[in-house]
Design a protein around this motif. Structure first.
Motif, mmCIF file in Angstrom:
data_model
loop_
_atom_site.group_PDB
_atom_site.id
_atom_site.type_symbol
_atom_site.label_atom_id
_atom_site.label_comp_id
_atom_site.label_asym_id
_atom_site.label_seq_id
_atom_site.Cartn_x
_atom_site.Cartn_y
_atom_site.Cartn_z
ATOM 1 N N GLN A 1 0.832 -1.200 0.000
ATOM 2 C CA GLN A 1 0.000 0.000 0.000
ATOM 3 C C GLN A 1 0.873 1.259 0.000
ATOM 4 O OE1 GLN A 1 -3.217 -0.480 2.717
ATOM 5 N NE2 GLN A 1 -4.533 0.914 1.573
ATOM 6 N N GLU A 2 0.408 2.267 -0.711
ATOM 7 C CA GLU A 2 1.228 3.435 -1.030
ATOM 8 C C GLU A 2 1.793 4.153 0.189
ATOM 9 O OE1 GLU A 2 -1.171 6.046 -3.319
ATOM 10 O OE2 GLU A 2 -2.863 6.009 -1.934
ATOM 11 N N TYR B 1 4.919 2.199 1.183
ATOM 12 C CA TYR B 1 5.651 1.598 0.072
ATOM 13 C C TYR B 1 7.148 1.889 0.150
ATOM 14 C CZ TYR B 1 6.918 0.464 -4.780
ATOM 15 O OH TYR B 1 7.512 -0.068 -5.905
ATOM 16 N N ASP C 1 8.738 -0.197 -8.510
ATOM 17 C CA ASP C 1 8.032 0.500 -9.599
ATOM 18 C C ASP C 1 7.647 -0.443 -10.735
ATOM 19 O OD1 ASP C 1 8.408 2.806 -8.093
ATOM 20 O OD2 ASP C 1 10.202 3.404 -9.205
ATOM 21 N N LYS D 1 3.130 -0.828 -6.206
ATOM 22 C CA LYS D 1 2.367 0.029 -5.289
ATOM 23 C C LYS D 1 0.870 -0.140 -5.559
ATOM 24 C CE LYS D 1 4.128 4.048 -4.711
ATOM 25 N NZ LYS D 1 4.559 5.459 -4.974
ATOM 26 N N THR E 1 -3.257 1.038 -3.874
ATOM 27 C CA THR E 1 -3.893 2.125 -3.125
ATOM 28 C C THR E 1 -4.927 1.662 -2.119
ATOM 29 O OG1 THR E 1 -5.555 2.406 -4.849
ATOM 30 C CG2 THR E 1 -3.537 3.718 -5.036
#
Length: 480
Positions: A294-295, A298, A372, A393, A395
């Motif tokens: 989760q961002e 991350y 990424d 990543k 959300t």
């Protein structure tokens, strides 16, 4: 004790055989050296093994569950007594770090102990009757002759996880190990002989997988085939089984997601990721193949994971200080390189690793973390089977479920969250047969192992595992 380069044999009907056949080399992937040869058996040897197992079935199945358990318990103890030798053989033939090999021998032996006891608990039923003068019962009967075809990456445990329940239930057994790592099976068969199993109850074949499998699928004396390996081969076995409606158990490919939510213990999640991903150099069917974080956490997760992976030491598995051994063969190494190169070409960033290891002769790849990544990359679509961790990543919990389930496979998944309600609801939506919740190492003898969707049919281990080797026979008894 190091293994000497020599010719090994098959074991059929209580006799070591195959000296007259052509042989296959067994190669140490750490250095390319030939450490032994095994006979290249085919259809003739497979037919002999089937006949031997078929002849032994009647007397073996008529033994009491306690008598059969006695043989399994003795074999369990012999494996533990010979742990070091078996571990060294395993490391030499397929590269697994020696400490992991020792662990596998204990793990493999535990299936024999577990199913020795489960064999005593194959219960039938008495069912309330619907009519006076009848008694309704369900009896459990062993399937019959079983052939097991196993992979190279767990050369002991994949055999005993099948052999334990088969023998405990009264079936007889033919094992066909991978040609990449057959020597562990040879040693196991030596211990079977030492344990005093009757002739024909357990048989070992080495050689042509296609020819041996053909006999097992076409010979009516074989009533069940149990296979661990690729989904592609599993589908072929399903098609071949149709002519005889042969009973199958299939543990097939995986592509395990590992989800880290923003309330997770990050250190625990990193530890679990390393334990799952880098065991056996990433060459396990339940390895975390794609990591979704989760961002909000991350960057911290990637930083801590990278630091942990940098500490992993690569090298020959016989060196106890090494944690990452070689890939099994050149094709395996090439696949890892292809996955990493594709990800980098599409914008992923390598945080650590990303290259072959050049200071050794063997098939080594650096333990790698890539950040990424996205769903367009091959590494997120195919099982890598190597020491590479791609991190993407996400959300939300909903996105985690969507991307995790976006695969034809459903063997294992991992979730890290401290919130019980959140974790329960997320896991309920995951289509995977095994889930590690805040745990990167879920396997054990007493639990069911198997997958959903294209990851297989049936379960191994646990009390479910022995049900795969018995048939239910309903008996309606008329009473005067």
């Amino acid at each position: 004790m190091a293994v000497q380069t020599k010719n090994y044999s098959m074991y059929i009907n209580g006799e070591w055989s195959g000296s007259e056949l052509d042989t296959m080399d067994v190669v140490n992937p750490s250095n390319g050296e030939v450490i032994g040869t095994v006979p290249y058996g085919g259809e003739n040897e497979a037919e002999q093994a089937v006949d031997a197992a078929y002849e032994a079935f009647q007397s073996w199945s008529e033994l009491t569950a306690y008598d059969r358990a006695g043989y399994l318990e003795k074999l369990n103890q012999l494996m533990l007594d010979n742990q070091e030798e078996m571990a060294e053989i395993m490391t030499l033939e397929m590269g697994k770090p020696i400490n992991e090999s020792r662990g596998e021998v204990k793990y493999a032996a535990s299936f024999l102990k577990w199913f020795a006891e489960e064999g005593k608990r194959i219960y039938g039923e008495t069912i309330p009757t619907h009519a006076a003068g009848k008694r309704l019962q369900v009896w459990k009967k062993p399937v019959g002759v079983v052939t097991a075809i196993t992979p190279w990456n767990f050369p002991a445990a994949m055999l005993t996880r099948k052999m334990g329940p088969a023998l405990a239930s009264g079936c007889t057994f033919i094992m066909k190990p991978s040609s990449d790592s057959p020597l562990t099976a040879v040693k196991l068969m030596e211990l079977v002989e030492e344990a005093g199993f009757p002739k024909g109850v357990v048989n070992l074949l080495t050689g042509s997988s296609s020819k041996i499998a053909k006999v097992s699928m076409e010979n009516k004396k074989v009533r069940k085939v149990t296979f661990t390996g690729s989904t592609e081969v599993g589908k072929t076995l399903i098609r071949q089984s149709a002519d005889q409606v042969k009973k199958l158990s299939l543990e097939l490919g995986g592509h395990a997601p590992l989800v880290v939510l923003d309330d997770a213990d990050i250190d625990q999640a990193v530890e679990g990721t390393v334990a799952s991903k880098f065991r056996n150099s990433g060459q396990t069917c339940i390895c975390a193949n794609r990591v979704y974080v989760q961002e909000g956490i991350y960057d911290e997760f990637v930083e801590k994971l990278t630091a942990a992976v940098k500490e992993l030491k690569v090298g020959d598995g016989m060196d106890e200080s090494n944690q990452i051994g070689p890939l099994i063969n050149q094709d395996g190494l090439d696949k890892v390189k292809r996955h990493v190169d594709d990800a980098v070409s599409k914008g992923a960033q390598v945080e650590v690793g990303g290259e072959t290891v050049t200071e050794y002769e063997g098939l080594f790849y650096q333990p790698t973390v890539i950040k990424d990544v996205n769903q367009s990359m091959v590494v997120m679509q195919e099982e890598t089977f190597g020491p590479v961790t791609p991190v993407e990543k996400i959300t939300s919990d909903e996105e985690a479920v969507k991307v995790a389930n976006d695969t034809p496979f459903g063997l294992a998944a991992y979730v890290f969250t401290e919130n019980v309600s959140r974790g329960t609801q997320l896991i309920e939506k995951l289509d995977f047969g095994i889930v590690g919740w805040n745990n990167g190492a879920p396997s054990a003898a007493q639990v069911p192992f198997g997958g959903m969707k294209e990851s297989g049919i049936g379960r191994e281990g646990g009390h479910e595992g022995i049900e795969e080797f018995v048939e239910s026979q309903y008996v309606s008894i008329g009473m005067k």
